[in-house]
Design an enzyme around this catalytic site. Structure first.
Site, mmCIF file in Angstrom:
data_model
loop_
_atom_site.group_PDB
_atom_site.id
_atom_site.type_symbol
_atom_site.label_atom_id
_atom_site.label_comp_id
_atom_site.label_asym_id
_atom_site.label_seq_id
_atom_site.Cartn_x
_atom_site.Cartn_y
_atom_site.Cartn_z
ATOM 1 C CE LYS A 23 -2.655 -2.597 3.296
ATOM 2 N NZ LYS A 23 -2.948 -2.686 4.724
ATOM 3 C CG ASP A 60 15.218 -1.685 3.521
ATOM 4 O OD1 ASP A 60 16.043 -0.836 3.844
ATOM 5 O OD2 ASP A 60 14.854 -2.590 4.298
#
Ligand code: IMP
Ligand code: MG
Length: 178
Positions: free
Chosen positions: A42, A102
């Site tokens: 999301k 990441d």
């Protein structure tokens, strides 16, 4: 300012500038292509909404959802599709939209999967990049901003599903997640 935020790293004003800059670049680069923008739910929703309004080209939108961090701040290492895209992507130039790059595992998994379905091209656009934490060999084609190795929230990014609606990107106080 929110009580759990240590510091604002990117203000709403700076976010607008990032979206303008990336939107102009993408508009130039995708001229004449068959563009489909795919957001990873999301975390990418605000970025996707603002960025695509700065892309002055015809395009289609779709979304997919992958397994996330849960309530931890570390990646689990395995990626799972929770919701797949609805459209047939063969022949499309896919622009993948992610909130933050990441370890790189999520985008590697998703881009490999979309490639295997016959997309004409896969291009990666991430709002944030934490290069210090990469474990998979992957580079984004468009990066909004690089951030230090701190846990950040806001503008779509969450900690345990909270803070997504903050209109800026901020670092979370350590006491919140330690
Ligand atoms: P990767 O697969 O390790 O690259 O992880 C990417 C996903 O981890 C992102 O889509 C985020 O949902 C989540 N993530 C990584 N770092 C942060 C952070 O600092 N704040 C919030 N979510 C993060
Ligand atoms: Mg995410």
């Amino acid at each position: 300012m929110h009580k759990d935020i240590e510091k604002i790293l990117i203000s709403d004003e700076e976010l607008r500038e990032i979206n303008k800059r990336l939107g102009e670049q993408i508009t130039k680069d995708f001229e004449g292509k068959n563009l489909m923008v795919v957001g990873i739910l999301k975390g990418s929703i605000y970025f996707m909404a603002d960025l695509t309004r700065e892309i002055k080209l015809p395009l289609k939108l779709d979304f997919l959802a992958v397994s996330s961090y849960g309530s931890s701040t570390r990646s689990s290492g395995s990626v799972r599709i929770l919701k797949d895209i609805d459209m047939d992507i063969s022949g499309y130039d896919i622009l993948l939209i992610e909130d933050i790059l990441d370890s790189g595992r999520t985008l590697k998994y998703v881009s490999d999967m979309l490639k295997s379905r016959g997309a004409s091209s896969i291009t990666i656009c991430t709002l944030l990049d934490k290069p210090a934490r990469r474990v998979v060999d992957l580079k984004a084609d468009y990066v909004g901003c690089s951030v230090p190795d701190e846990f950040v929230v806001g503008y779509g990014l969450d900690y345990d599903q909270h803070y997504r609606n903050l209109p800026f990107i901020g670092s979370l106080k350590r006491e919140v997640y330690e």
